[in-house]
Design a protein around this motif. Structure first.
Motif, short mmCIF file in Angstrom:
data_model
loop_
_atom_site.label_atom_id
_atom_site.label_comp_id
_atom_site.label_asym_id
_atom_site.label_seq_id
_atom_site.Cartn_x
_atom_site.Cartn_y
_atom_site.Cartn_z
N LEU A 58 -5.18 -2.41 -8.06
CA LEU A 58 -5.92 -2.94 -6.92
C LEU A 58 -5.63 -4.43 -6.73
O LEU A 58 -5.42 -4.89 -5.61
CB LEU A 58 -7.43 -2.70 -7.10
N ALA A 59 -5.61 -5.17 -7.84
CA ALA A 59 -5.31 -6.61 -7.75
C ALA A 59 -3.91 -6.83 -7.15
O ALA A 59 -3.72 -7.67 -6.27
CB ALA A 59 -5.42 -7.25 -9.14
N LYS A 60 -2.94 -6.04 -7.61
CA LYS A 60 -1.57 -6.18 -7.08
C LYS A 60 -1.52 -5.84 -5.60
O LYS A 60 -0.85 -6.51 -4.82
CB LYS A 60 -0.62 -5.20 -7.82
N ALA A 61 -2.21 -4.79 -5.22
CA ALA A 61 -2.20 -4.38 -3.81
C ALA A 61 -2.89 -5.44 -2.95
O ALA A 61 -2.42 -5.76 -1.85
CB ALA A 61 -2.89 -3.03 -3.65
N ALA A 146 -7.77 -8.35 7.53
CA ALA A 146 -9.10 -7.77 7.35
C ALA A 146 -9.02 -6.24 7.35
O ALA A 146 -9.60 -5.57 6.49
CB ALA A 146 -10.05 -8.25 8.45
N GLU A 147 -8.28 -5.71 8.29
CA GLU A 147 -8.13 -4.25 8.38
C GLU A 147 -7.53 -3.69 7.10
O GLU A 147 -8.05 -2.74 6.51
CB GLU A 147 -7.24 -3.90 9.57
N ARG A 148 -6.44 -4.30 6.67
CA ARG A 148 -5.75 -3.82 5.48
C ARG A 148 -6.68 -3.89 4.25
O ARG A 148 -6.77 -2.95 3.46
CB ARG A 148 -4.49 -4.66 5.23
N GLU A 149 -7.37 -4.99 4.12
CA GLU A 149 -8.20 -5.20 2.94
C GLU A 149 -9.43 -4.29 2.93
O GLU A 149 -9.80 -3.75 1.88
CB GLU A 149 -8.62 -6.68 2.87
N ILE A 150 -10.04 -4.11 4.08
CA ILE A 150 -11.22 -3.24 4.12
C ILE A 150 -10.81 -1.81 3.78
O ILE A 150 -11.49 -1.11 3.02
CB ILE A 150 -11.93 -3.33 5.49
N ARG A 151 -9.67 -1.40 4.30
CA ARG A 151 -9.15 -0.06 3.97
C ARG A 151 -8.87 0.09 2.48
O ARG A 151 -9.08 1.14 1.89
CB ARG A 151 -7.84 0.19 4.69
N LEU A 152 -8.34 -0.99 1.90
CA LEU A 152 -7.96 -0.95 0.49
C LEU A 152 -9.19 -0.87 -0.42
O LEU A 152 -9.18 -0.17 -1.43
CB LEU A 152 -7.14 -2.22 0.16
N SER A 170 -13.04 4.17 10.84
CA SER A 170 -13.63 5.50 10.80
C SER A 170 -12.60 6.61 10.57
O SER A 170 -12.97 7.71 10.21
CB SER A 170 -14.45 5.76 12.06
N VAL A 171 -11.32 6.33 10.79
CA VAL A 171 -10.33 7.39 10.60
C VAL A 171 -9.65 7.32 9.22
O VAL A 171 -8.87 8.19 8.89
CB VAL A 171 -9.21 7.38 11.69
N GLN A 172 -9.95 6.29 8.47
CA GLN A 172 -9.24 6.16 7.19
C GLN A 172 -9.61 7.29 6.23
O GLN A 172 -10.71 7.83 6.30
CB GLN A 172 -9.55 4.83 6.55
N ARG A 173 -8.73 7.59 5.32
CA ARG A 173 -8.91 8.56 4.22
C ARG A 173 -9.28 9.95 4.70
O ARG A 173 -10.35 10.21 5.14
CB ARG A 173 -9.91 8.08 3.18
#
Ligand code: IDP
Ligand code: MG
Length: 173
Positions: A58-61, A146-152, A170-173
Protein backbone atom coordinates in the motif's frame (compact mmCIF):
# COMPACT_ATOMS: atom_id res chain seq x y z
CA UNK A 1 -36.32 20.13 -12.26
CA UNK A 2 -37.44 20.74 -8.65
CA UNK A 3 -35.67 23.21 -6.39
CA UNK A 4 -34.14 20.31 -4.49
CA UNK A 5 -32.80 18.77 -7.68
CA UNK A 6 -31.34 22.15 -8.66
CA UNK A 7 -29.67 22.44 -5.29
CA UNK A 8 -28.20 18.96 -5.40
CA UNK A 9 -26.91 19.56 -8.95
CA UNK A 10 -25.14 22.69 -7.71
CA UNK A 11 -23.70 20.78 -4.78
CA UNK A 12 -22.29 18.20 -7.17
CA UNK A 13 -20.61 20.87 -9.26
CA UNK A 14 -19.13 22.83 -6.38
CA UNK A 15 -17.81 20.06 -4.17
CA UNK A 16 -14.91 17.73 -4.36
CA UNK A 17 -13.46 14.95 -2.29
CA UNK A 18 -9.90 14.87 -1.03
CA UNK A 19 -7.81 12.26 0.70
CA UNK A 20 -5.91 12.99 3.91
CA UNK A 21 -3.56 10.88 6.01
CA UNK A 22 -2.44 11.81 9.49
CA UNK A 23 1.09 10.42 9.29
CA UNK A 24 2.87 8.39 11.99
CA UNK A 25 5.06 11.30 13.12
CA UNK A 26 1.93 13.25 14.07
CA UNK A 27 0.40 10.25 15.82
CA UNK A 28 3.59 9.59 17.78
CA UNK A 29 3.77 13.22 18.87
CA UNK A 30 0.14 13.39 20.01
CA UNK A 31 -0.92 15.78 17.26
CA UNK A 32 -4.06 14.07 15.95
CA UNK A 33 -6.33 16.55 17.70
CA UNK A 34 -4.19 19.51 16.67
CA UNK A 35 -4.35 18.47 13.01
CA UNK A 36 -8.09 17.87 13.06
CA UNK A 37 -8.71 21.18 14.80
CA UNK A 38 -6.88 22.97 11.96
CA UNK A 39 -8.97 21.16 9.36
CA UNK A 40 -12.31 21.47 11.13
CA UNK A 41 -12.87 25.20 10.41
CA UNK A 42 -12.96 24.32 6.69
CA UNK A 43 -16.35 22.78 7.48
CA UNK A 44 -15.81 19.85 5.17
CA UNK A 45 -17.75 16.67 5.69
CA UNK A 46 -15.86 13.61 6.86
CA UNK A 47 -17.28 11.01 4.50
CA UNK A 48 -14.66 8.35 5.22
CA UNK A 49 -12.38 7.72 8.19
CA UNK A 50 -10.38 4.74 9.33
CA UNK A 51 -7.34 3.41 11.09
CA UNK A 52 -5.04 1.70 8.61
CA UNK A 53 -2.15 -0.63 9.20
CA UNK A 54 -0.10 0.26 6.11
CA UNK A 55 1.41 -2.67 4.21
CA UNK A 56 4.57 -2.23 2.14
CA UNK A 57 2.45 -2.73 -0.97
CA UNK A 58 0.00 0.00 0.00
CA UNK A 59 2.83 2.40 0.86
CA UNK A 60 4.51 1.70 -2.50
CA UNK A 61 1.27 2.16 -4.39
CA UNK A 62 0.49 5.40 -2.57
CA UNK A 63 3.90 6.95 -3.30
CA UNK A 64 4.53 5.22 -6.66
CA UNK A 65 5.30 8.59 -8.32
CA UNK A 66 8.36 8.94 -6.05
CA UNK A 67 9.87 5.50 -6.58
CA UNK A 68 12.97 6.89 -8.34
CA UNK A 69 13.78 9.23 -5.48
CA UNK A 70 16.71 8.46 -3.16
CA UNK A 71 14.45 8.87 -0.14
CA UNK A 72 11.82 6.39 -1.39
CA UNK A 73 12.57 3.56 1.05
CA UNK A 74 12.73 5.95 3.97
CA UNK A 75 9.40 7.39 2.84
CA UNK A 76 7.81 3.93 2.82
CA UNK A 77 9.23 3.17 6.27
CA UNK A 78 7.82 6.48 7.45
CA UNK A 79 4.31 5.86 6.12
CA UNK A 80 4.37 2.37 7.60
CA UNK A 81 5.20 3.87 10.99
CA UNK A 82 8.49 1.99 11.27
CA UNK A 83 10.38 5.18 12.08
CA UNK A 84 8.00 6.24 14.84
CA UNK A 85 7.01 2.92 16.34
CA UNK A 86 3.44 3.66 15.30
CA UNK A 87 1.89 0.80 13.36
CA UNK A 88 -1.02 2.69 11.87
CA UNK A 89 -2.13 5.91 10.24
CA UNK A 90 -5.48 7.66 10.18
CA UNK A 91 -7.01 8.06 6.73
CA UNK A 92 -9.85 10.42 5.82
CA UNK A 93 -11.94 11.41 2.85
CA UNK A 94 -13.14 14.97 3.23
CA UNK A 95 -15.82 16.38 1.00
CA UNK A 96 -17.05 19.88 0.33
CA UNK A 97 -16.50 23.10 -1.63
CA UNK A 98 -13.02 23.24 -3.16
CA UNK A 99 -11.87 20.64 -0.63
CA UNK A 100 -8.64 19.66 -2.41
CA UNK A 101 -7.17 23.15 -2.69
CA UNK A 102 -8.38 24.34 0.69
CA UNK A 103 -6.95 21.36 2.56
CA UNK A 104 -3.62 21.76 0.72
CA UNK A 105 -3.54 25.41 1.73
CA UNK A 106 -4.14 24.62 5.40
CA UNK A 107 -1.59 21.77 5.19
CA UNK A 108 1.16 24.03 3.83
CA UNK A 109 4.16 23.33 1.60
CA UNK A 110 5.81 19.90 1.55
CA UNK A 111 9.03 21.09 3.18
CA UNK A 112 8.10 22.11 6.74
CA UNK A 113 10.67 24.90 6.84
CA UNK A 114 9.27 26.40 3.66
CA UNK A 115 5.66 26.00 4.72
CA UNK A 116 3.72 29.08 5.72
CA UNK A 117 4.17 29.37 9.52
CA UNK A 118 0.46 29.28 10.27
CA UNK A 119 -0.09 26.15 8.18
CA UNK A 120 -0.17 22.69 9.78
CA UNK A 121 3.22 21.72 8.38
CA UNK A 122 4.67 25.14 9.18
CA UNK A 123 3.41 24.92 12.75
CA UNK A 124 4.24 21.31 13.59
CA UNK A 125 6.46 19.85 10.87
CA UNK A 126 10.22 19.37 11.08
CA UNK A 127 13.15 17.77 9.28
CA UNK A 128 15.23 15.20 11.08
CA UNK A 129 19.02 14.91 10.87
CA UNK A 130 18.59 12.04 8.42
CA UNK A 131 16.60 14.27 6.07
CA UNK A 132 13.25 12.74 6.94
CA UNK A 133 10.43 15.18 6.41
CA UNK A 134 8.15 14.81 9.38
CA UNK A 135 5.44 16.84 7.72
CA UNK A 136 2.47 15.59 9.69
CA UNK A 137 -0.05 14.83 6.99
CA UNK A 138 -0.68 13.84 3.44
CA UNK A 139 -3.28 15.65 1.33
CA UNK A 140 -4.18 15.12 -2.33
CA UNK A 141 -2.92 17.79 -4.72
CA UNK A 142 -5.48 17.57 -7.51
CA UNK A 143 -8.58 15.74 -8.65
CA UNK A 144 -6.74 12.92 -10.43
CA UNK A 145 -4.60 12.24 -7.41
CA UNK A 146 -7.60 12.40 -5.06
CA UNK A 147 -9.48 9.92 -7.23
CA UNK A 148 -6.58 7.51 -7.40
CA UNK A 149 -5.88 7.71 -3.68
CA UNK A 150 -9.47 7.35 -2.53
CA UNK A 151 -9.82 4.28 -4.74
CA UNK A 152 -6.59 2.86 -3.36
CA UNK A 153 -7.44 3.36 0.31
CA UNK A 154 -11.23 3.09 0.55
CA UNK A 155 -13.95 0.79 -0.72
CA UNK A 156 -17.05 2.63 -1.90
CA UNK A 157 -19.13 1.07 0.89
CA UNK A 158 -16.80 2.67 3.43
CA UNK A 159 -17.76 6.15 2.21
CA UNK A 160 -20.88 8.06 3.19
CA UNK A 161 -23.28 9.19 0.50
CA UNK A 162 -21.05 8.12 -2.37
CA UNK A 163 -23.95 9.06 -4.68
CA UNK A 164 -22.90 12.72 -4.47
CA UNK A 165 -19.31 11.88 -5.35
CA UNK A 166 -18.09 11.53 -8.90
CA UNK A 167 -19.12 8.30 -10.57
CA UNK A 168 -15.68 6.74 -10.10
CA UNK A 169 -16.24 6.25 -6.40
CA UNK A 170 -19.50 4.40 -6.68
CA UNK A 171 -18.37 2.11 -9.52
CA UNK A 172 -15.08 1.02 -8.02
CA UNK A 173 -14.45 -2.62 -7.04
P1 IDP B 1 3.32 16.39 -0.69
O1 IDP B 1 3.21 15.44 0.49
O2 IDP B 1 3.37 17.82 -0.24
O3 IDP B 1 2.24 16.16 -1.71
P2 IDP B 1 5.19 15.05 -2.47
O4 IDP B 1 6.14 15.73 -3.40
O5 IDP B 1 4.03 14.35 -3.06
O6 IDP B 1 4.73 16.14 -1.40
O7 IDP B 1 6.05 14.04 -1.62
C1 IDP B 1 5.42 13.07 -0.81
C2 IDP B 1 6.16 12.98 0.50
O8 IDP B 1 7.51 12.59 0.25
C3 IDP B 1 6.29 14.30 1.26
O9 IDP B 1 5.16 14.62 2.02
C4 IDP B 1 7.48 14.02 2.13
O10 IDP B 1 7.10 13.19 3.23
C5 IDP B 1 8.37 13.20 1.21
N1 IDP B 1 9.34 14.02 0.48
C6 IDP B 1 9.11 14.80 -0.61
N2 IDP B 1 10.24 15.41 -1.01
C7 IDP B 1 11.21 15.01 -0.17
C8 IDP B 1 12.62 15.29 -0.08
O11 IDP B 1 13.21 16.05 -0.86
N3 IDP B 1 13.30 14.69 0.94
C9 IDP B 1 12.70 13.83 1.83
N4 IDP B 1 11.38 13.54 1.78
C10 IDP B 1 10.65 14.12 0.79
MG1 MG C 1 1.97 14.65 -3.01
Amino acid sequence: MTTNQHLSARRRQANDATFVIIKPDAIRRGLIGAVLSRLEPLQLEIIGAKVVHVSRELAKAHYHHLKVKPFFNQLLDHLQGKLHDTPYVLAFVLWGPDAIARVRQVAGATHPEKAEPMSIRGSFGRITKTGLMENILHASTDQNEAEREIRLWFKSEELLHSDVLPRWVSVQR
